[in-house]
Structure formats: C-alpha cells, structure tokens
Write an enzyme that holds these catalytic residues in place. Structure first.
Site, mmCIF file in Angstrom:
data_model
loop_
_atom_site.group_PDB
_atom_site.id
_atom_site.type_symbol
_atom_site.label_atom_id
_atom_site.label_comp_id
_atom_site.label_asym_id
_atom_site.label_seq_id
_atom_site.Cartn_x
_atom_site.Cartn_y
_atom_site.Cartn_z
ATOM 1 N N LYS A 67 4.276 18.973 29.269
ATOM 2 C CA LYS A 67 4.918 19.910 28.622
ATOM 3 C C LYS A 67 4.114 20.636 27.606
ATOM 4 O O LYS A 67 3.496 19.995 27.096
ATOM 5 C CB LYS A 67 6.488 19.597 27.864
ATOM 6 C CG LYS A 67 7.258 20.485 27.360
ATOM 7 C CD LYS A 67 8.640 19.926 26.929
ATOM 8 C CE LYS A 67 9.552 21.312 26.376
ATOM 9 N NZ LYS A 67 10.869 20.618 25.568
ATOM 10 N N SER A 95 15.022 22.340 27.133
ATOM 11 C CA SER A 95 13.808 23.285 26.862
ATOM 12 C C SER A 95 12.880 22.937 27.918
ATOM 13 O O SER A 95 11.757 23.663 28.458
ATOM 14 C CB SER A 95 13.391 23.325 25.588
ATOM 15 O OG SER A 95 12.949 22.193 25.151
ATOM 16 N N SER A 135 16.759 18.069 25.902
ATOM 17 C CA SER A 135 15.915 18.920 26.702
ATOM 18 C C SER A 135 15.223 18.235 28.080
ATOM 19 O O SER A 135 14.387 18.888 28.743
ATOM 20 C CB SER A 135 15.054 19.564 25.558
ATOM 21 O OG SER A 135 15.785 20.344 24.699
#
Length: 486
Positions: free
Chosen positions: A79, A154, A178
């Site tokens: 990420k 996210s 997330s």
C-alpha cells in the site's frame, strides 16, 4: 489452474522442486498487471526493472540449492502509505507526488529479509481517508467483480490487486476497517492484527492510536504465513508490543469444537442488508456443524462508535498532517508572499477535499473550549466500547458478524454524501477502537457480489481467529470464487 490460484505453500514447493522459477512468478504478475490494471487502477507505481533483477538473483540462489523461506520469491504489492526505499510513496496524494523515501518501513524490511519481491505500490484513498478508494488524487480503483463498483477503502488497491490475480499477497493498513472492508467487497481475506503486534514504523500516520498494518491474501493459510513474517516487536515504534510471537501456522488445525462464539445483535440489526445477514447466519450454521456454539450478545455502545471514531481519528489526523507544510518535503506553492502564504497555498493545493474535511473537524475538536466537550468525551466513550468487548470475551472466545453492512456499492453513489459513506464502517470501527484482532473472510455472495464474514478475537489471540477462519474456509470454499477479470 493459474499459478495465482495456488496457495503460497504450493508455490514454495514448486520453487523448491524447480517446477517454477521466481522469474516466471514475476513475469506472471507483471503480465497480469499489464493486461488488467488499465481497467482496475490498483497500482500507482511499478517496480518492473527492480523486480526482474531481484528474480534473477533469487533464481541463482535456488540453483545453488538449500531450503528457502515460504515467502521466498513471492511477488507482493505494498500500500502506498508504507514507505519503500527508492520507490515512490505518495499516500494517494498530490502532496507527495514526488516523494521517494530514503528508508524502508519495518514491515518492508521484514519482507525483504523473507526474500519476497515488491512489484509496486498500491492505490489508496488519500492519506488512508476514505471507504471507497474514490478519494485517490490519481484515479479511482474499480472492483474486479464489477468495474462499476468500488473495491472499498482505503486499502482498495491492495484488495483489488489480490482479487484480480495481479500479485500473490499485499500489505494494507487498517485504521477503522481499511483492510477488512475492501477485503469483504473484493472477496479476499483481510487481517487486522491486534494494535501493536505489527510495527507501524514507516507507515505514514493517519491516526496513530488506530493505524495497523496487515496482510490481504487469497486464503487464510497465506494470511498466517505473511503475519508470521511481519509480526514482532520493534524498538523504533513506541507503540510496538513486546509479546512472544507464536507459530500461527500450527493453529490451522480445522478443529473448532467447543469454541464459544458471541454474535452481537447490533451487528445484525437495522442497516444490515438482509442478504448479508442471511450469509452470516448460514456461516454460523457451518460453525455449529463443526462443534462450535454461538449465542446472541450485546455491544451496547456500538451506536456511538462512528461519532467516537471520526472525532478521534480526525483529531489525530489534524496533528499528524501538520508536518505537510510545503517546507520539508512534498508539494510547495510557487512564489509565496510569506511563510503563512506558503503554508496555506501548499496545503490547499496538495490536499484533497476529504483530507481537508477531516483536518478541519479534528482541529475544531482539539481547539480551546471544545477539547473537553469533543475529544475528551470521545476518549471516554472509546473506553466504554473497549469494555464492551472485554465483557463479552470473559465468556466467549470469538465474536462474529458481518464485515460490512452491504456489498460493494456503485462508483459515485456515495462520494457526495460523507455521512452515508462513514456508516459503511459501522461493523469494523468498534474493533479498531478496542484494538483487538479481526479477519474478514468470504462467506458467499449476494446478487453476484462477495459478502465478508468478520471474525473478532481477544487481544493478541490471532491464533484462535486464524483457526476459526481456516476451519470455516475449509468447509465452504468461498475463497476459491474468482471474478471474471482475474
């Protein structure tokens, strides 16, 4: 069968037996990204040349013989809020569009030690603020199951990349759901470890008392392998827990007989889609058939979790994001008239709407005259939410419910309504506030879209969480379902 359908242990065996090379794994991954990412948008930065170079070096090690670790040669995605030395890290924000870190996050160093290969950095909501991955400053991520729907956020890029077969596992970050919510929307496995189990050093901070890094994988066994590699105490993270790391793989016995499960009535009440509720109740019948027992319980302060979370997370965000000022790194406004103008214009130009919204909310909650009424009160309610979990865990081994109240919604459907968007995290946020571990595993579909089952455990009892998730997965096989795009 595609190589992406294999478990990490099966890939490892093929590498050891010279049936497969690391170079082939990397090329499979790069080709799949090339073929599908123009539709999905999961990657922001690719490391093709570096990955190919690493693959050749690792294949030379294989040729020399000897046993290798289980993540050896496995291509992974990271990420884009987890820093990687020399590999651009933007946090999905224009503010960091030119930021190339000079060091690795601890989890990245651990994966390097395990000789995994980083294929690239994954798209995300800007600074991890969002639940749909539509808040990325670069492009929205699309769900591989339906390109007109969101992948969740996210860590939407991290979940979509695994679901689409672009990489074999990814790392995401979870502040209020997330990792788990996008895993549910994309039909993959997402694990949020206990707060403090995995080092946050090198994770660009959103809300420091909530952020936690965890794996997103195709199945529970793979999740255990990755957690084994990244868990552990880190002196560079003052919130890192100095606890013994058990053998997570030994927990995957398939035996859950006698396990006591609490099912919160608040997680199956108003706002939960009927089909999602039905899939969860069907999952509980699977646990019953395996010898576990479950009862309805109550987490009475759940109704206050959303308000509590957004006050605390936004307050911490307003403090953490103060470092992005146009002076030290990131975007800098051209020709400012003075220092205050530099701050104002750099932040106005660099941050997106959702980030600005949360900074303003957090700054207000921390301001003189409002601190006690908002921030302090939210901390007190957080304690009550944590006590709810403690009381249930006095009698039960696990808590089970849906990961998200609905399946993935359509792109653009909620982006203009932040309050409705925030409510999508009603089942995950209380877990984050309590700091306990939870995993989302696929438990079926509703109108062709994946539904996630959330299994919540006691602090630092990832073994029981993984054991239950693995037993359920072994009996159902929902994790083998793949979107057509993969």
């Amino acid at each position: 069968m595609s190589v992406f359908d294999l478990r990490l242990s099966e890939i490892h065996n093929r590498l050891q037996n010279k049936q497969l090379s690391v170079a082939e794994l990397v090329e499979h991954s790069i080709k799949q990204i090339s073929d599908s990412d123009d539709k999905i948008g999961a990657f922001l930065t690719l490391n093709e040349a570096g990955a190919r170079k690493e693959a050749l070096a690792l294949d030379a090690q294989l040729a020399a013989g000897g046993n290798r670790g289980l993540l050896f040669g496995i291509p992974a995605g990271i990420k884009d809020n987890i820093v990687t030395e020399g590999l651009r890290t933007t946090c999905g924000s224009k503010f960091l569009e030119n930021y190339d870190p000079i060091y690795d996050a601890t989890v990245v160093s651990k994966l390097r030690d395990a000789q995994s290969i980083t294929i690239g950095k994954l798209n995300m909501d800007e600074f991890a603020m969002g639940g749909s991955n539509e808040n990325s400053a670069y492009r929205a991520v699309r769900n591989p199951w339906d390109l007109e729907r969101v992948p969740g956020g996210s860590s939407g890029g991290s979940a979509a990349a695994v679901a689409a077969g672009q990489v074999y596992f990814t790392l995401g970050s979870d502040t209020g759901g997330s990792i788990r919510q996008p895993a549910a929307y994309c039909g993959v496995v997402g694990l949020k470890p206990t707060y403090g189990l995995v080092s946050r050093f090198g994770l660009v901070a959103f809300a420091s008392s909530l952020d936690q890094i965890g794996p997103i994988t195709k199945n529970v066994e793979d999740s255990a392998y990755v957690l084994q590699a990244i868990a552990g105490h880190d002196d560079r993270d003052t919130t890192s827990a100095n606890v013994e790391i058990p053998d997570y793989l030994s927990a995957l016995t398939g035996d859950v007989k006698g396990l006591r499960i609490g099912v919160p009535k608040e997680y199956l009440g108003e706002g939960i889609d009927p089909q999602v509720k039905e899939r969860v109740l069907e999952a509980l019948k699977v646990f019953e058939s395996l010898g576990a027992v479950w009862e309805e319980v109550s987490l009475p302060h759940t109704e206050y979790a959303i308000a509590t979370y957004y006050l605390l997370a936004s307050s911490e965000a307003s403090s953490n994001l103060a470092r992005f000022d146009g002076v030290r790194y990131g975007v800098r406004a051209d020709n400012p008239s003075n220092l205050l103008d530099l701050y104002r214009r750099s932040r106005s130009e660099g941050f997106g709407a959702e980030v600005k919204r949360r900074i303003m909310l957090g700054t207000y909650a921390l301001s003189s005259g409002y601190y006690d009424a908002y921030y302090k009160k939210a901390q007190q309610v957080r304690t009550l939410i944590k006590q709810d979990f403690d009381q249930v865990f006095e009698k039960y081994d696990l808590i089970i419910g849906p990961t998200a109240p609905t399946t993935a919604f359509k792109l653009g459907e909620q982006v203009g309504d932040p309050l409705t968007m925030y409510l999508n995290d009603i089942c995950t946020i209380p877990v984050s506030l309590a700091g306990v571990p939870a995993i989302s595993v696929p438990c079926g579909t509703a109108e062709g879209l994946p539904v996630g089952l959330q299994i919540i455990g006691k602090p630092f009892d990832e073994q029981t969480v993984l054991r239950a998730a693995h037993a359920f997965e072994s009996q159902t096989g929902f994790h083998n379902l793949r979107p057509a795009l993969s």
